[in-house]
Write a protein that holds these residues in place. Structure first.
Motif, PDB file in Angstrom:
ATOM      1  N   THR A   1       0.621   5.266  -9.587  1.00 20.61           N
ATOM      2  CA  THR A   1       1.601   4.766  -8.614  1.00 20.61           C
ATOM      3  C   THR A   1       0.949   4.433  -7.270  1.00 20.61           C
ATOM      4  OG1 THR A   1       2.105   7.092  -8.238  1.00 20.61           O
ATOM      5  CG2 THR A   1       3.640   5.843  -9.602  1.00 20.61           C
ATOM      6  N   GLY A   2      -0.301   4.835  -7.098  1.00 26.25           N
ATOM      7  CA  GLY A   2      -1.075   4.386  -5.937  1.00 26.25           C
ATOM      8  C   GLY A   2      -0.399   4.520  -4.582  1.00 26.25           C
ATOM      9  N   GLY A   3       0.420   5.546  -4.368  1.00 30.61           N
ATOM     10  CA  GLY A   3       1.031   5.754  -3.065  1.00 30.61           C
ATOM     11  C   GLY A   3       2.517   5.447  -3.012  1.00 30.61           C
ATOM     12  N   LEU A   4       3.072   4.916  -4.097  1.00 34.02           N
ATOM     13  CA  LEU A   4       4.495   4.529  -4.085  1.00 34.02           C
ATOM     14  C   LEU A   4       5.414   5.737  -3.940  1.00 34.02           C
ATOM     15  CD1 LEU A   4       4.735   1.769  -6.866  1.00 34.02           C
ATOM     16  CD2 LEU A   4       4.707   1.460  -4.391  1.00 34.02           C
TER      17      LEU A   4
ATOM     18  N   VAL B   1      -4.201   9.601  -2.727  1.00 36.35           N
ATOM     19  CA  VAL B   1      -4.171   8.532  -3.715  1.00 36.35           C
ATOM     20  C   VAL B   1      -5.554   8.499  -4.353  1.00 36.35           C
ATOM     21  CG1 VAL B   1      -3.841   6.066  -4.116  1.00 36.35           C
ATOM     22  CG2 VAL B   1      -2.456   7.248  -2.386  1.00 36.35           C
ATOM     23  N   SER B   2      -5.652   9.134  -5.518  1.00 31.54           N
ATOM     24  CA  SER B   2      -6.962   9.256  -6.182  1.00 31.54           C
ATOM     25  C   SER B   2      -7.063   8.146  -7.219  1.00 31.54           C
ATOM     26  CB  SER B   2      -7.073  10.628  -6.848  1.00 31.54           C
ATOM     27  OG  SER B   2      -5.956  10.849  -7.703  1.00 31.54           O
ATOM     28  N   TYR B   3      -7.363   6.948  -6.724  1.00 31.82           N
ATOM     29  CA  TYR B   3      -7.327   5.778  -7.610  1.00 31.82           C
ATOM     30  C   TYR B   3      -8.599   5.702  -8.450  1.00 31.82           C
ATOM     31  CZ  TYR B   3      -4.951   1.430  -8.836  1.00 31.82           C
ATOM     32  OH  TYR B   3      -4.260   0.449  -9.501  1.00 31.82           O
TER      33      TYR B   3
ATOM     34  N   GLY C   1       1.785   5.873   2.640  1.00 33.71           N
ATOM     35  CA  GLY C   1       1.395   5.443   1.290  1.00 33.71           C
ATOM     36  C   GLY C   1       1.781   4.014   0.958  1.00 33.71           C
TER      37      GLY C   1
ATOM     38  N   ALA D   1      -1.286   1.678   0.476  1.00 33.70           N
ATOM     39  CA  ALA D   1      -1.913   1.925  -0.828  1.00 33.70           C
ATOM     40  C   ALA D   1      -1.041   1.363  -1.946  1.00 33.70           C
ATOM     41  CB  ALA D   1      -2.150   3.419  -1.024  1.00 33.70           C
ATOM     42  N   GLY D   2       0.265   1.524  -1.817  1.00 32.65           N
ATOM     43  CA  GLY D   2       1.181   1.025  -2.833  1.00 32.65           C
ATOM     44  C   GLY D   2       1.090  -0.487  -2.993  1.00 32.65           C
TER      45      GLY D   2
ATOM     46  N   THR E   1      -2.453  -1.406  -4.536  1.00 33.16           N
ATOM     47  CA  THR E   1      -2.581  -1.107  -5.970  1.00 33.16           C
ATOM     48  C   THR E   1      -1.595  -1.900  -6.815  1.00 33.16           C
ATOM     49  OG1 THR E   1      -1.123   0.813  -5.672  1.00 33.16           O
ATOM     50  CG2 THR E   1      -3.511   1.202  -5.593  1.00 33.16           C
TER      51      THR E   1
ATOM     52  N   ARG F   1     -10.837   2.576  -3.568  1.00 29.17           N
ATOM     53  CA  ARG F   1     -11.196   3.904  -4.078  1.00 29.17           C
ATOM     54  C   ARG F   1     -10.011   4.861  -4.013  1.00 29.17           C
ATOM     55  NH1 ARG F   1     -15.624   5.413  -5.394  1.00 29.17           N
ATOM     56  NH2 ARG F   1     -15.525   7.535  -4.549  1.00 29.17           N
TER      57      ARG F   1
ATOM     58  N   GLY G   1      -6.926   6.861  -1.150  1.00 30.78           N
ATOM     59  CA  GLY G   1      -6.519   7.118   0.225  1.00 30.78           C
ATOM     60  C   GLY G   1      -5.959   8.508   0.406  1.00 30.78           C
TER      61      GLY G   1
END
Lengths: 418, 418
Positions: free
Chosen positions: A289-292, A312-314, B291, B294-295, B298, B308, B310
């Motif tokens: 979800t990258g921060g969503l 956010v551990s992408y 976030g 980042a959202g 991504t 990487r 955040g």
């Protein structure tokens, strides 16, 4: 009383923007017991706007115009309404001052053409602007000796909605003078499809159809959840509420576990309230979800009392190095558990929620697109779940947000009262 | 040639379904060089459908009707079109056979009312159904001695689209006899208000208005940026492009610094491409946006090559402990710089972007709502900026996202070519 809607903008006719405003307005009008029988889109052309507005005012008691109130040469709503009113446009000093102050407050240069937005048809009253720079307008018109009204609001959805709720709908309700009120009760659910809910609620639906009032509707609303809306019409709020209550109880008796909130509740606000009630803080570790999730949580005013933050551990090695996830497949329940425990440790929270999965376009770690692994670290236990979610990348990510928060919601509600 | 659009369905007026059909049709008509100047939604009411259709045919050369072709009592398009044609509805045996066979092929019982879909206005020709059970109709009408045409297609989007492409658009192109195409070029900008752009582009706008083709429009699109759209009409794609190009160059010469992309570019995709071009990785530290940056990043497929991860450092002590921000006011340029350098160190990225600010409802650290401090850590320098942004909590947070990414975009573009 009939209120039709006119959306202004060439980009709407060209399909570059979809007109969602008139649909939303139609929904509000219906909820207020007002008819909307015609909704029209027309481009940024003065002659056509004026002609279609005159035409609409023959059949409608009121017309709401969205858009065309901006400062530029192709914003023509003010001119069109003035022409239909047979009025001239007069500069309004108070509006001009507000606009000037808005720019000053933002340290921004104000191009003179912004003052076009301070032009008001003689005889119109103003809906003060609280968000954008353009005020709304309430414009009385007489058509064949009948008093009618044109409302002009901005096309920017959040500005339009705010003005409609604050000024236009109350003004319309007063004009319509009708006693009947329409009251809705929306149960927000998650965890079952529309058809599944529909089937289980069949007996209630049959009853509702036999009485005819209240009515029931399902509204699939993406990551806002699946809404089950009861709507009753009565002489008073109290009478309407009395009609709604027994059916709400019946529905809850059948699908209560899926109901996470009512009306304006959101999954985020419900989860934050549950955590606040226990005095617990929250941290997040997000991959798919990258921060969503964090973005939704922090959209709630006051989230800072509960939400400490997140990671956010992408990239996989961020999971390994920063969160202490063991090397190996990162779309797995062990990885989700390690992410949750890792971020809980790192940010010093009471509770931590972690999401890892495959949004696509391609599979990962041999897991298919749509796989979501959730880790939940509670003060004295960590649990994990795996879900298969539908949809393209964006939809899968949004479903992941509400699915993971719903797991946290259910676990918190299942705990013994603190 | 002018072709307007009429969408049929009470559910459209009530906002239970958003009318996306007319937007899509408008897009197709424009791409075929056909004007669509009015698009209307009306409910399932015979009188009103007939009246609005008659009205639309006064100004338009053709009208496309979507919906109301189904088998039920509230599917009234056939009746309305027949009335406007002054024709009677005649059962069409071929259509009836196809419908019957469709049900047989699906082993489904056919309710008799399905044969309503085999009724055809006398004089109309049929667009054979290949997906649903309802055929489309091509209905010639004479208005004040002028030959016009009404097309009726189903409201189910995939049925409507298939019939439009197979039958309606070719028929319209043939009638219009013109080869004209319409081509748009959208310049996506950030950093200046609509009115500011409008004023600086005044000379170009005057020229455009004097020639009339191409045309120019501004579209404020929130965190998608402020769009400046040029639209040209010509005999061929090439001729249209040739009309657009000199004006695009003029606009870029005046406001080129604000242009971050064209057409379908997003700020995120542009920033990711710039970073990819230098082989640099990105990390984020977010407070006010929690976030959202980042959202957005991504949401772009392939972001993982550059991004990487955040840290959402929402609580102040997370900023201090995890990111090494010095104790003190956290909405400040020093705090933003420390956040950026801290997350760059922590996640081992080449570049890091940090956001701290006040989304409201109340001020913080004596800073007013709308304050945004951005920190940007580049491989060999760190810089900071402070912005004052408009709007309520949600809007301020969205503006923060594009404002911070735009700063990164400008700095990357300003660097000497690698």
């Amino acid at each position: 009383m009939r209120c039709d809607v006119l959306a202004i903008g060439t980009e709407l006719l060209l399909g570059q923007i979809i007109d969602t405003n008139s649909s939303w307005i139609g929904e509000q009008l219906a909820a207020n017991g007002l008819d909307s029988l015609l909704q029209v889109k027309v481009g940024d052309n003065l002659e056509r706007i004026e002609a279609v507005l005159r035409r609409m005012l023959i059949d409608a008691d009121a017309v709401i115009i969205c858009g065309g109130l901006g400062p530029t040469h192709d914003d023509l709503t003010r001119e069109a309404v003035a022409a239909v009113m047979g009025a001239t446009l007069v500069p309004n000093d108070e509006v001009a001052i507000v606009i000037t102050q808005l720019f000053a407050a933002r340290d921004r240069y104000m191009a003179p053409n912004n003052l076009r937005q301070a032009l008001v048809p003689d005889g119109a009253s103003i809906i003060a602007q609280t968000r954008g720079t353009a005020p709304g307008l309430i414009c009385p018109v007489v058509v064949d000796g009948v008093d009618k009204v044109v409302y002009a609001v901005p096309g920017v959805p959040h500005e339009m909605k705010e003005m409609l709720e604050r000024a236009v709908l109350p003004h319309l309700r007063e004009r319509s003078g009708q006693a009947a009120v329409i009251v809705s009760r929306t149960l927000r659910t998650w965890g079952e499809s529309e058809s599944g809910l529909n089937e289980r609620l069949d007996p209630v639906i049959d009853q509702l159809e036999s009485v005819g009032n209240p009515t029931l509707a399902f509204l699939a609303s993406g990551w806002e959840g699946m809404k089950v809306r009861l709507t009753a019409k009565a002489e008073s709020e109290e009478a309407a509420a009395a009609l709604l209550q027994p059916f709400e109880l019946q529905i809850r008796a059948i699908v209560g576990g899926q109901v996470f909130g009512v009306d304006d509740d959101t999954m985020e606000s419900v989860v934050l309230d549950l955590l606040r009630g226990r005095g617990w803080s929250l941290a997040l570790a997000e991959s798919v979800t990258g921060g969503l999730v964090a973005g939704r949580i922090t959209a709630v005013p006051g989230a800072s009392e509960v939400f400490r933050g997140g990671v956010v551990s992408y990239a996989s090695d961020v999971k390994f190095r920063l969160l202490g996830v063991p090397e190996g497949p990162v779309v797995s329940e062990p990885a989700a558990a390690a992410m949750a425990e890792g971020v809980r440790r790192l940010l010093g929270s009471d509770v931590a929620l972690a999401l890892t999965g495959v949004a696509g376009p391609t599979e990962q770690d041999g897991m298919p697109v749509g796989t979501l692994c959730v880790g939940l670290a509670l003060p004295d236990t960590t649990l994990t779940r795996t879900f298969r979610l539908p949809g393209q990348r964006d939809q899968m990510r949004q479903m992941s947000v509400i699915t993971a928060l719903d797991l946290l919601r259910r676990e918190l509600q299942a705990l013994p009262a603190s």
